[in-house]
Write an enzyme that holds these catalytic residues in place. Structure first.
Site, PDB file in Angstrom:
ATOM      1  N   TYR A 152       0.830  -1.246  -0.011  1.00 32.20           N
ATOM      2  CA  TYR A 152       0.021  -0.096   0.068  1.00 32.20           C
ATOM      3  C   TYR A 152       0.833   1.292   0.051  1.00 32.20           C
ATOM      4  O   TYR A 152       0.753   1.930  -0.959  1.00 32.20           O
ATOM      5  CB  TYR A 152      -1.054  -0.034   1.417  1.00 32.20           C
ATOM      6  CG  TYR A 152      -1.578   1.331   1.456  1.00 32.20           C
ATOM      7  CD1 TYR A 152      -2.743   1.431   0.755  1.00 32.20           C
ATOM      8  CD2 TYR A 152      -1.310   2.349   2.226  1.00 32.20           C
ATOM      9  CE1 TYR A 152      -3.335   2.775   0.621  1.00 32.20           C
ATOM     10  CE2 TYR A 152      -1.673   3.686   2.480  1.00 32.20           C
ATOM     11  CZ  TYR A 152      -3.104   3.779   1.723  1.00 32.20           C
ATOM     12  OH  TYR A 152      -3.519   5.049   1.791  1.00 32.20           O
ATOM     13  N   LYS A 156       1.181   4.105  -3.130  1.00 32.60           N
ATOM     14  CA  LYS A 156       1.080   5.701  -2.640  1.00 32.60           C
ATOM     15  C   LYS A 156       2.463   6.436  -3.000  1.00 32.60           C
ATOM     16  O   LYS A 156       2.419   7.562  -3.673  1.00 32.60           O
ATOM     17  CB  LYS A 156       0.580   5.992  -1.567  1.00 32.60           C
ATOM     18  CG  LYS A 156      -0.912   5.447  -1.058  1.00 32.60           C
ATOM     19  CD  LYS A 156      -1.919   6.258  -1.950  1.00 32.60           C
ATOM     20  CE  LYS A 156      -3.292   5.856  -1.501  1.00 32.60           C
ATOM     21  NZ  LYS A 156      -4.336   6.225  -2.539  1.00 32.60           N
TER      22      LYS A 156
END
Length: 249
Positions: A152, A156
């Site tokens: 994750y 990003k």
């Protein structure tokens, strides 16, 4: 006259959480907003509540982006702002326990969606010689990553780098790219970031790292996006704006 009067905006993942807050703020400031979400019932309810248009779409599919762009042009004759808010994560866990489906989820929803939105919509701005504004909702996880969410965090970080790259590439065409990096907020995904139920007690460790002493709220993110989308920010591009109560200091 609102700060976004007469502008047309697509906001993805806008049926709830940060996205709904952004859609609300944009509508209050005079924008014509298309609430774009995978959940048909939630999207329709949010659109009715906020007096916005609705588009049920999967942001990981090119044909859905093409359809939403055409909807904006058919209804309003133009498009000005794209807020790539739709995002996904997996439950916080040791990196060696991450499964292929977890990796694919964050890379498709968090990264591929931005690739597709720019691939479909930038040519419209170039063809029409119109200024454009892309705002991606990234995360402080790209800047101050926590353990247990490696891929994750990496997705990003890719968002931030892509944002800066496209800002440089398309600046001469007056197409701006910025991202907003929120610290953890209270949304439908908070329990996944925590890796346990979203209670005040379980949130305490996260909140203790935020100098201002609270999680982010949809209004915090919406206010930042409104500024970046407005003409006040027409000289701002390539910025990864931390909206984090001091978390990244």
């Amino acid at each position: 006259m609102g700060r976004l009067s007469d502008k047309v905006a697509i906001v993805t993942g806008a049926a709830s959480g940060f996205g709904k807050g952004i859609a609300r703020k944009f509508a209050e400031e005079g924008a014509k907003v298309i609430i774009c979400d995978l959940s048909a019932d939630a999207a329709k309810a949010a659109a009715e509540e906020l007096s916005c248009d609705v588009a049920v779409a999967n942001v990981t599919l090119r044909e859905d982006w093409e359809r939403v762009l055409q909807q904006a042009l058919d209804k309003h004759g133009r498009l000005d702002i794209i807020v790539n808010n739709a995002g996904a994560t997996y439950v916080n866990k040791p990196t060696v326990d991450v499964e292929d489906k977890d990796f694919d989820l964050v890379m498709n929803v968090n990264v591929k969606s931005i690739y597709l939105s720019s691939s479909v919509i930038v040519p419209y701005f170039l063809r029409e010689k119109r200024p454009g504004c892309f705002i991606q909702i990234s995360s402080t996880a790209a800047l101050r990553p926590r353990p247990g969410l490696t891929w994750y965090n990496a997705s990003k970080a890719a968002v931030n780098t892509a944002t800066k790259t496209m800002a440089v590439e398309y600046g001469p065409n007056n197409i701006r790219f910025n991202s907003v990096c929120p610290v953890v907020g209270i949304t439908g995904m908070t329990h996944l970031f925590l890796g346990k139920p979203d209670t005040e007690e379980n949130r305490a460790a996260f909140v203790s790292t935020i100098p201002i002493g609270r999680p982010s709220q949809p209004a915090d993110i919406a206010n930042a996006c409104c500024y970046l989308a407005s003409d006040e920010a027409n000289f701002i591009t390539g910025v990864n704006l931390e909206v984090d109560g001091g978390r990244c200091v």
